[in-house]
Design a protein around this motif. Structure first.
Motif, PDB file in Angstrom:
ATOM      1  N   MET A  39      13.545   2.442  -3.282  1.00 34.74           N
ATOM      2  CA  MET A  39      13.290   1.576  -4.439  1.00 34.74           C
ATOM      3  C   MET A  39      11.935   0.875  -4.337  1.00 34.74           C
ATOM      4  O   MET A  39      11.426   0.340  -5.321  1.00 34.74           O
ATOM      5  CB  MET A  39      14.419   0.554  -4.593  1.00 34.74           C
ATOM      6  N   THR A  40      11.345   0.880  -3.164  1.00 33.09           N
ATOM      7  CA  THR A  40      10.005   0.324  -2.976  1.00 33.09           C
ATOM      8  C   THR A  40       8.935   1.308  -3.450  1.00 33.09           C
ATOM      9  O   THR A  40       7.771   0.964  -3.527  1.00 33.09           O
ATOM     10  CB  THR A  40       9.786  -0.041  -1.499  1.00 33.09           C
ATOM     11  N   LYS A  41       9.376   2.537  -3.740  1.00 33.20           N
ATOM     12  CA  LYS A  41       8.493   3.640  -4.154  1.00 33.20           C
ATOM     13  C   LYS A  41       7.454   3.942  -3.068  1.00 33.20           C
ATOM     14  O   LYS A  41       6.238   3.833  -3.284  1.00 33.20           O
ATOM     15  CB  LYS A  41       7.807   3.339  -5.487  1.00 33.20           C
ATOM     16  N   PRO A  42       7.922   4.369  -1.896  1.00 35.85           N
ATOM     17  CA  PRO A  42       6.996   4.604  -0.787  1.00 35.85           C
ATOM     18  C   PRO A  42       6.177   5.882  -0.950  1.00 35.85           C
ATOM     19  O   PRO A  42       6.640   6.862  -1.537  1.00 35.85           O
ATOM     20  CB  PRO A  42       7.952   4.733   0.408  1.00 35.85           C
ATOM     21  N   LYS A  43       4.986   5.841  -0.415  1.00 36.49           N
ATOM     22  CA  LYS A  43       4.178   7.053  -0.265  1.00 36.49           C
ATOM     23  C   LYS A  43       4.375   7.621   1.138  1.00 36.49           C
ATOM     24  O   LYS A  43       4.367   8.834   1.333  1.00 36.49           O
ATOM     25  CB  LYS A  43       2.701   6.727  -0.518  1.00 36.49           C
ATOM     26  N   LEU A  44       4.527   6.709   2.100  1.00 33.79           N
ATOM     27  CA  LEU A  44       4.848   7.082   3.473  1.00 33.79           C
ATOM     28  C   LEU A  44       6.140   6.362   3.865  1.00 33.79           C
ATOM     29  O   LEU A  44       6.185   5.132   3.863  1.00 33.79           O
ATOM     30  CB  LEU A  44       3.718   6.686   4.430  1.00 33.79           C
ATOM     31  N   LEU A  45       7.177   7.132   4.167  1.00 32.18           N
ATOM     32  CA  LEU A  45       8.465   6.568   4.553  1.00 32.18           C
ATOM     33  C   LEU A  45       8.674   6.798   6.047  1.00 32.18           C
ATOM     34  O   LEU A  45       8.684   7.937   6.513  1.00 32.18           O
ATOM     35  CB  LEU A  45       9.602   7.227   3.764  1.00 32.18           C
ATOM     36  N   MET A  46       8.825   5.710   6.790  1.00 30.73           N
ATOM     37  CA  MET A  46       9.061   5.794   8.227  1.00 30.73           C
ATOM     38  C   MET A  46      10.523   5.433   8.499  1.00 30.73           C
ATOM     39  O   MET A  46      11.010   4.399   8.035  1.00 30.73           O
ATOM     40  CB  MET A  46       8.121   4.863   8.981  1.00 30.73           C
ATOM     41  N   MET A  47      11.206   6.291   9.242  1.00 28.74           N
ATOM     42  CA  MET A  47      12.639   6.118   9.469  1.00 28.74           C
ATOM     43  C   MET A  47      12.909   5.992  10.962  1.00 28.74           C
ATOM     44  O   MET A  47      12.532   6.864  11.740  1.00 28.74           O
ATOM     45  CB  MET A  47      13.417   7.297   8.877  1.00 28.74           C
ATOM     46  N   ASP A  48      13.582   4.910  11.340  1.00 35.61           N
ATOM     47  CA  ASP A  48      13.847   4.622  12.746  1.00 35.61           C
ATOM     48  C   ASP A  48      15.313   4.912  13.065  1.00 35.61           C
ATOM     49  O   ASP A  48      16.211   4.152  12.702  1.00 35.61           O
ATOM     50  CB  ASP A  48      13.525   3.146  13.042  1.00 35.61           C
ATOM     51  N   GLU A  49      15.542   6.034  13.726  1.00 35.34           N
ATOM     52  CA  GLU A  49      16.883   6.442  14.171  1.00 35.34           C
ATOM     53  C   GLU A  49      17.914   6.446  13.033  1.00 35.34           C
ATOM     54  O   GLU A  49      18.956   5.796  13.115  1.00 35.34           O
ATOM     55  CB  GLU A  49      17.376   5.516  15.298  1.00 35.34           C
ATOM     56  N   PRO A  50      17.661   7.204  11.954  1.00 31.81           N
ATOM     57  CA  PRO A  50      18.620   7.195  10.837  1.00 31.81           C
ATOM     58  C   PRO A  50      19.985   7.773  11.176  1.00 31.81           C
ATOM     59  O   PRO A  50      20.959   7.492  10.471  1.00 31.81           O
ATOM     60  CB  PRO A  50      17.907   8.038   9.769  1.00 31.81           C
ATOM     61  N   SER A  51      20.075   8.581  12.242  1.00 32.84           N
ATOM     62  CA  SER A  51      21.361   9.200  12.581  1.00 32.84           C
ATOM     63  C   SER A  51      22.154   8.429  13.631  1.00 32.84           C
ATOM     64  O   SER A  51      23.265   8.811  13.986  1.00 32.84           O
ATOM     65  CB  SER A  51      21.137  10.637  13.081  1.00 32.84           C
ATOM     66  N   LEU A  52      21.596   7.326  14.114  1.00 35.39           N
ATOM     67  CA  LEU A  52      22.199   6.606  15.236  1.00 35.39           C
ATOM     68  C   LEU A  52      23.603   6.104  14.907  1.00 35.39           C
ATOM     69  O   LEU A  52      23.819   5.398  13.927  1.00 35.39           O
ATOM     70  CB  LEU A  52      21.314   5.426  15.625  1.00 35.39           C
TER      71      LEU A  52
ATOM     72  N   GLN B  95       0.819  -1.214   0.000  1.00 31.91           N
ATOM     73  CA  GLN B  95       0.000   0.000   0.000  1.00 31.91           C
ATOM     74  C   GLN B  95       0.855   1.267   0.000  1.00 31.91           C
ATOM     75  O   GLN B  95       0.323   2.371  -0.085  1.00 31.91           O
ATOM     76  CB  GLN B  95      -0.949   0.000   1.202  1.00 31.91           C
ATOM     77  N   GLY B  96       2.168   1.095   0.112  1.00 33.08           N
ATOM     78  CA  GLY B  96       3.055   2.257   0.018  1.00 33.08           C
ATOM     79  C   GLY B  96       3.654   2.720   1.322  1.00 33.08           C
ATOM     80  O   GLY B  96       4.222   3.813   1.395  1.00 33.08           O
ATOM     81  N   VAL B  97       3.543   1.896   2.370  1.00 32.49           N
ATOM     82  CA  VAL B  97       4.137   2.233   3.669  1.00 32.49           C
ATOM     83  C   VAL B  97       5.431   1.438   3.826  1.00 32.49           C
ATOM     84  O   VAL B  97       5.415   0.208   3.762  1.00 32.49           O
ATOM     85  CB  VAL B  97       3.179   1.899   4.834  1.00 32.49           C
TER      86      VAL B  97
ATOM     87  N   ILE C  69       6.830  11.712   5.460  1.00 33.97           N
ATOM     88  CA  ILE C  69       7.857  11.096   6.302  1.00 33.97           C
ATOM     89  C   ILE C  69       7.456  11.124   7.781  1.00 33.97           C
ATOM     90  O   ILE C  69       7.046  12.165   8.312  1.00 33.97           O
ATOM     91  CB  ILE C  69       9.208  11.816   6.120  1.00 33.97           C
ATOM     92  N   LEU C  70       7.575   9.964   8.418  1.00 30.98           N
ATOM     93  CA  LEU C  70       7.458   9.850   9.877  1.00 30.98           C
ATOM     94  C   LEU C  70       8.833   9.458  10.386  1.00 30.98           C
ATOM     95  O   LEU C  70       9.341   8.383  10.080  1.00 30.98           O
ATOM     96  CB  LEU C  70       6.413   8.808  10.270  1.00 30.98           C
ATOM     97  N   LEU C  71       9.428  10.358  11.160  1.00 30.13           N
ATOM     98  CA  LEU C  71      10.819  10.229  11.563  1.00 30.13           C
ATOM     99  C   LEU C  71      10.925   9.983  13.064  1.00 30.13           C
ATOM    100  O   LEU C  71      10.397  10.745  13.870  1.00 30.13           O
ATOM    101  CB  LEU C  71      11.567  11.522  11.190  1.00 30.13           C
TER     102      LEU C  71
END
Length: 234
Positions: A150-163, A76-78, A187-189
């Motif tokens: 590459m999944t072509k997201p509509k909603l991209l959720m990122m878990d601690e990208p700077s960790l 569904q794009g998540v 984006i949900l960050l």
């Protein structure tokens, strides 16, 4: 776009999320900040169906996706960029990116997005045949984000990208997040780096032990005395 309503999640005897309410509007950057153990990662994992909720609902584009199968949610794009990158270390950069497009069929569309990923992360284009596990932490994080795109997201959720990344790399990652958002991706960050997250967020939530204790515009939370003392060291 995404609405989490009165969500409760238990891990064994631990009440990890206690009636969580979060709204992520279309084409916005929303951040969820908080200390370790606050329930940030649990929130994302619940949306993705990786953790089953006890009660409450997760609504995406007016559809109830609560506790649905992860593969159906992805279709569904998540999409989620997991904490710790979770790239495939024994595969090359190109193979990792190709696997990100496993739900897609149009080769032209896939090639177009592959080109976009290389424009966002030129280092990946230079390392096409390198095994992902031999790359630096920052490069692996770039690959993890690229694979998700590459999944072509509509909603991209990122878990601690700077960790665990060096400050200069952290700046690069957040610049890339802004670029992704400009292309129309919501984006949900999830971040411990509250300052960096709130600086780019349209809206933010502060989570403590499974409960939202503050919410507001990103800049307002950044200037909030409680947030500054608790999360910004000021």
């Amino acid at each position: 776009m995404l609405k989490i309503k009165d969500l409760h999640v238990y891990y064994g005897g631990i009440h990890a999320l206690k009636g969580l309410n979060i709204n992520v509007p279309h084409n916005k950057i929303v951040t969820l900040v908080g200390a370790n153990g606050a329930g940030k990662s649990t929130t994302l994992r619940s949306v993705m169906g990786l953790v089953k909720s006890t009660s409450g609902t997760v609504i995406y584009n007016d559809k109830d996706i609560t506790n649905k199968k992860t593969k159906d949610i992805v279709l569904q794009g998540v999409v989620m960029v997991p904490e710790g990158r979770r790239i495939f270390p024994n595969l090359t950069v190109e193979e990792n990116l190709t696997l990100g497009a496993y739900t897609r069929r149009s080769k032209d569309s896939i090639n177009k997005d592959m080109k976009w990923v290389y424009e966002l992360f030129p280092i990946l284009k230079d390392r096409l045949w390198q095994k992902a596990g031999t790359m630096s932490g920052g490069e692996q994080q770039m690959l993890a984000v690229g694979r998700s795109l590459m999944t072509k997201p509509k909603l991209l959720m990122m878990d601690e990208p700077s960790l665990g990344l060096a400050p200069l790399i952290v700046k690069d990652i957040f610049d890339i997040i802004k670029e992704i958002h400009k292309e129309g991706v919501t984006i949900l960050l999830i971040e411990q780096n509250a300052k960096a997250a709130l600086e780019i967020a349209d809206y933010g939530y502060v989570l403590e032990t499974g409960t939202i204790v503050l919410e507001g515009n990103g800049i307002d939370l950044l200037n909030n005395d409680k947030v500054q003392k608790a999360y910004l060291g000021e």
